[in-house]
Design a protein around this motif. Structure first.
Motif, PDB file in Angstrom:
ATOM      1  N   ALA A 116      28.901  56.056  17.784  1.00 26.38           N
ATOM      2  CA  ALA A 116      29.606  55.811  16.522  1.00 26.38           C
ATOM      3  C   ALA A 116      28.569  55.381  15.502  1.00 26.38           C
ATOM      4  CB  ALA A 116      30.653  54.720  16.699  1.00 26.38           C
ATOM      5  N   MET A 117      28.922  55.556  14.245  1.00 30.99           N
ATOM      6  CA  MET A 117      28.060  55.084  13.164  1.00 30.99           C
ATOM      7  C   MET A 117      28.833  54.090  12.320  1.00 30.99           C
ATOM      8  SD  MET A 117      26.218  57.234  10.132  1.00 30.99           S
ATOM      9  CE  MET A 117      25.025  56.427   9.042  1.00 30.99           C
ATOM     10  N   LEU A 118      28.145  53.040  11.892  1.00 30.06           N
ATOM     11  CA  LEU A 118      28.745  52.066  10.983  1.00 30.06           C
ATOM     12  C   LEU A 118      27.891  51.995   9.721  1.00 30.06           C
ATOM     13  CD1 LEU A 118      30.774  49.803  10.369  1.00 30.06           C
ATOM     14  CD2 LEU A 118      29.229  48.215  11.511  1.00 30.06           C
ATOM     15  N   VAL A 119      28.478  52.411   8.607  1.00 32.48           N
ATOM     16  CA  VAL A 119      27.790  52.375   7.319  1.00 32.48           C
ATOM     17  C   VAL A 119      28.244  51.104   6.601  1.00 32.48           C
ATOM     18  CG1 VAL A 119      27.437  53.563   5.125  1.00 32.48           C
ATOM     19  CG2 VAL A 119      27.788  54.897   7.214  1.00 32.48           C
ATOM     20  N   ILE A 120      27.276  50.291   6.183  1.00 34.12           N
ATOM     21  CA  ILE A 120      27.608  49.022   5.538  1.00 34.12           C
ATOM     22  C   ILE A 120      27.227  49.117   4.076  1.00 34.12           C
ATOM     23  CG2 ILE A 120      27.040  46.560   5.465  1.00 34.12           C
ATOM     24  CD1 ILE A 120      26.373  47.138   8.630  1.00 34.12           C
TER      25      ILE A 120
ATOM     26  N   ILE B  67      32.983  53.052   7.544  1.00 32.93           N
ATOM     27  CA  ILE B  67      32.285  52.516   6.389  1.00 32.93           C
ATOM     28  C   ILE B  67      33.008  51.237   5.988  1.00 32.93           C
ATOM     29  CG2 ILE B  67      31.487  52.980   4.034  1.00 32.93           C
ATOM     30  CD1 ILE B  67      31.846  55.950   4.610  1.00 32.93           C
ATOM     31  N   VAL B  68      32.283  50.129   5.945  1.00 24.65           N
ATOM     32  CA  VAL B  68      32.900  48.861   5.550  1.00 24.65           C
ATOM     33  C   VAL B  68      32.072  48.239   4.434  1.00 24.65           C
ATOM     34  CG1 VAL B  68      33.901  48.450   7.850  1.00 24.65           C
ATOM     35  CG2 VAL B  68      31.653  47.495   7.287  1.00 24.65           C
ATOM     36  N   SER B  69      32.667  47.269   3.748  1.00 32.59           N
ATOM     37  CA  SER B  69      31.956  46.631   2.646  1.00 32.59           C
ATOM     38  C   SER B  69      31.039  45.528   3.171  1.00 32.59           C
ATOM     39  CB  SER B  69      32.958  46.087   1.626  1.00 32.59           C
ATOM     40  OG  SER B  69      33.752  45.100   2.217  1.00 32.59           O
ATOM     41  N   ASP B  70      30.281  44.933   2.254  1.00 30.56           N
ATOM     42  CA  ASP B  70      29.337  43.867   2.612  1.00 30.56           C
ATOM     43  C   ASP B  70      30.122  42.584   2.879  1.00 30.56           C
ATOM     44  OD1 ASP B  70      27.337  45.740   1.900  1.00 30.56           O
ATOM     45  OD2 ASP B  70      27.316  45.028  -0.161  1.00 30.56           O
TER      46      ASP B  70
ATOM     47  N   ALA C  63      33.907  42.675  12.975  1.00 29.07           N
ATOM     48  CA  ALA C  63      35.018  43.333  13.675  1.00 29.07           C
ATOM     49  C   ALA C  63      34.660  44.772  14.023  1.00 29.07           C
ATOM     50  CB  ALA C  63      36.283  43.294  12.810  1.00 29.07           C
ATOM     51  N   ALA C  64      34.024  45.481  13.093  1.00 31.28           N
ATOM     52  CA  ALA C  64      33.693  46.892  13.334  1.00 31.28           C
ATOM     53  C   ALA C  64      32.614  47.025  14.409  1.00 31.28           C
ATOM     54  CB  ALA C  64      33.253  47.555  12.033  1.00 31.28           C
ATOM     55  N   VAL C  65      31.574  46.211  14.334  1.00 29.34           N
ATOM     56  CA  VAL C  65      30.490  46.291  15.325  1.00 29.34           C
ATOM     57  C   VAL C  65      31.030  46.002  16.729  1.00 29.34           C
ATOM     58  CG1 VAL C  65      28.467  45.057  16.201  1.00 29.34           C
ATOM     59  CG2 VAL C  65      28.538  45.792  13.830  1.00 29.34           C
TER      60      VAL C  65
ATOM     61  N   SER D 122      34.102  46.273  17.899  1.00 31.17           N
ATOM     62  CA  SER D 122      34.990  47.336  18.377  1.00 31.17           C
ATOM     63  C   SER D 122      34.203  48.586  18.758  1.00 31.17           C
ATOM     64  CB  SER D 122      36.014  47.633  17.279  1.00 31.17           C
ATOM     65  OG  SER D 122      36.612  48.878  17.480  1.00 31.17           O
ATOM     66  N   LEU D 123      33.274  49.001  17.921  1.00 28.84           N
ATOM     67  CA  LEU D 123      32.528  50.240  18.190  1.00 28.84           C
ATOM     68  C   LEU D 123      31.578  50.065  19.371  1.00 28.84           C
ATOM     69  CD1 LEU D 123      31.798  51.340  14.497  1.00 28.84           C
ATOM     70  CD2 LEU D 123      33.527  52.274  16.057  1.00 28.84           C
ATOM     71  N   SER D 124      30.962  48.899  19.481  1.00 27.54           N
ATOM     72  CA  SER D 124      30.043  48.648  20.596  1.00 27.54           C
ATOM     73  C   SER D 124      30.775  48.690  21.934  1.00 27.54           C
ATOM     74  CB  SER D 124      29.362  47.294  20.386  1.00 27.54           C
ATOM     75  OG  SER D 124      28.665  46.893  21.548  1.00 27.54           O
ATOM     76  N   ASP D 125      32.019  48.215  21.937  1.00 23.34           N
ATOM     77  CA  ASP D 125      32.828  48.253  23.168  1.00 23.34           C
ATOM     78  C   ASP D 125      33.273  49.669  23.514  1.00 23.34           C
ATOM     79  OD1 ASP D 125      32.676  45.549  23.478  1.00 23.34           O
ATOM     80  OD2 ASP D 125      34.687  45.116  22.692  1.00 23.34           O
ATOM     81  N   SER D 126      33.455  50.518  22.509  1.00 26.75           N
ATOM     82  CA  SER D 126      34.103  51.811  22.738  1.00 26.75           C
ATOM     83  C   SER D 126      33.142  52.966  22.979  1.00 26.75           C
ATOM     84  CB  SER D 126      34.986  52.176  21.535  1.00 26.75           C
ATOM     85  OG  SER D 126      35.926  51.159  21.276  1.00 26.75           O
ATOM     86  N   PHE D 127      31.881  52.840  22.542  1.00 27.11           N
ATOM     87  CA  PHE D 127      30.967  53.983  22.605  1.00 27.11           C
ATOM     88  C   PHE D 127      29.636  53.584  23.241  1.00 27.11           C
ATOM     89  CE2 PHE D 127      33.870  54.590  19.018  1.00 27.11           C
ATOM     90  CZ  PHE D 127      34.462  55.793  19.409  1.00 27.11           C
ATOM     91  N   ASP D 128      28.894  54.588  23.719  1.00 25.78           N
ATOM     92  CA  ASP D 128      27.603  54.306  24.362  1.00 25.78           C
ATOM     93  C   ASP D 128      26.582  53.753  23.373  1.00 25.78           C
ATOM     94  OD1 ASP D 128      28.546  55.228  26.836  1.00 25.78           O
ATOM     95  OD2 ASP D 128      28.049  57.308  26.335  1.00 25.78           O
ATOM     96  N   HIS D 129      26.597  54.284  22.154  1.00 23.18           N
ATOM     97  CA  HIS D 129      25.638  53.834  21.143  1.00 23.18           C
ATOM     98  C   HIS D 129      26.334  53.609  19.811  1.00 23.18           C
ATOM     99  CE1 HIS D 129      22.095  54.657  23.575  1.00 23.18           C
ATOM    100  NE2 HIS D 129      22.632  55.810  23.912  1.00 23.18           N
ATOM    101  N   VAL D 130      25.834  52.630  19.053  1.00 22.45           N
ATOM    102  CA  VAL D 130      26.293  52.416  17.688  1.00 22.45           C
ATOM    103  C   VAL D 130      25.059  52.418  16.784  1.00 22.45           C
ATOM    104  CG1 VAL D 130      27.500  50.876  16.087  1.00 22.45           C
ATOM    105  CG2 VAL D 130      28.220  51.000  18.491  1.00 22.45           C
ATOM    106  N   PHE D 131      25.109  53.193  15.717  1.00 20.60           N
ATOM    107  CA  PHE D 131      24.015  53.253  14.748  1.00 20.60           C
ATOM    108  C   PHE D 131      24.536  52.665  13.442  1.00 20.60           C
ATOM    109  CE2 PHE D 131      23.441  56.603  17.813  1.00 20.60           C
ATOM    110  CZ  PHE D 131      22.082  56.590  18.089  1.00 20.60           C
TER     111      PHE D 131
END
Lengths: 240, 240
Positions: A7-11, A44-47, A54-56, A58-67
């Motif tokens: 998953a990707m998280l854009v901040i 994509i979440v705000s600063d 919350a996003a990190v 959730s995504l870290s638990d659900s996928f092998d990698h988070v960028f």
């Protein structure tokens, strides 16, 4: 074996406000596909601290990698390192290896490593640095989260540093057939091919060009022979 | 009073695979900002039922409005209407008003309203149709979720149909100061302004241009006089 997932998280407020058009997602999506890692979700979440944590988590638990991209610069609105540390309950402080990199960089350019710039040497305990050949200030990997800069040239350099260290799967192959007919006309044929080749993904992406409707039919899969076979059947059944 | 909040959900494998660069998010972000609705989060998920349902449910619970794009065409991979119905436990079937729109459209163009095209008349019980002046097949609003097409020209027309029906807040105003100095140099000044104007958002977006570092400092807020005052202090303290 299934490919690793990501998953990707854009901040960044600047994307949510419509000020900036994101470029990093498109770049990362292409690189991951080539490397055989399946990008499954982007957020994509705000600063905002609560939203990032919350996003990190959730995504870290659900996928092998988070960028992640964004929020690791020297200014007050750069809070990504703080949020990652809190998400994993890990101590965050200036780390000697990161400080040494920055000190050498600013010494060379005759600039001062002031308190703001020193913020970029704050690295969570247990994290591995990600090399930044463009502007030195490093990213870091903590557990399965790869934390990178938002400036596109720096983001791309960091992706190039990280990707070779990750185990990829079979690169996803794709072939595209451009069809000058409306989706509604070709839908039954696509359905039949999708059922016959249920190990592949058959996507249909409509477009309008000079007032006429058409569609790009994209066949994706790891097995080139199967992709070829599906394309052959599609072309035959569409009378192309 | 705080502005209404919104999230966007983009549905489409083609963006996650790096094949297509999303255009709808950038468009919607700008329109919402003008309308005084704060876009707080964007998620992009693949054409996967479980992923779509989970995202819709979570975003619908967390924000005043959810805007979706993609997955409402006639082909087998268009499953958005099914997923929205399941997320809210509402019956989905061909609805007479939507069928009449499509019938008139295809009669006029001499095309057949076949089974695939009739899929686009499936509307969840209780939903309101969203007008599609480009290609007729409607979107719909169910509760606080606005379901729209992925083709950019159609998406944009649907946004234009929906937005006037929603109560907006004060449009977010922004001013940008381009600074030809590195972020690390100007960070202390930004921090001081951010503290003095804690009702505004002060963002700093670094760039590189011809090898030199600079930053765009963006001040955002609903009160124009406050934005002006913050910009004046910034320019003074930066010696501009």
């Amino acid at each position: 074996m299934a490919n690793p997932t990501a998953a990707m998280l854009v901040i960044g407020d600047e994307i949510l406000s419509g000020r900036t058009r994101d470029a990093n997602m498109y770049f990362l999506a292409g690189e991951l596909t080539k490397h055989g890692i399946d990008l499954k979700e982007v957020r994509i979440v705000s600063d905002d601290e609560a939203a990032i944590i919350a996003a990190v988590t959730s995504l870290s638990d659900s996928f092998d990698h988070v960028f992640t991209s964004g929020g690791i610069g020297p200014t007050h609105d750069d809070i990504t390192a703080d949020c990652i540390s809190k998400a994993f309950d890990v101590h965050l402080d200036v780390r000697d290896d990161a400080r040494a990199l920055l000190q050498a960089h600013y010494d060379k350019s005759g600039q001062e490593l002031n308190a703001a710039r020193l913020r970029m040497a704050r690295i969570p305990d247990g994290a591995t640095l990600i090399d930044n050949p463009v502007s030195t200030a490093p990213g870091f990997t903590l557990r399965n989260v790869h934390v990178m800069a938002g400036v596109p040239s720096v983001f791309q350099a960091m992706v190039a540093s990280v990707l070779p260290t990750l185990t990829g799967g079979a690169p996803l192959l794709s072939q595209t057939l451009r069809v000058e007919r409306g989706e509604g006309d070709i839908a039954p044929i696509l359905t039949a091919v999708a059922e016959a080749f249920d190990d592949l993904s058959i996507g249909c992406y409509p477009f309008q060009h000079n007032g006429a409707f058409g569609a790009n039919v994209v066949v994706r899969g790891a097995d080139g022979a199967r992709v070829d076979a599906a394309m052959t059947q599609l072309a035959r059944d569409l009378g192309l």
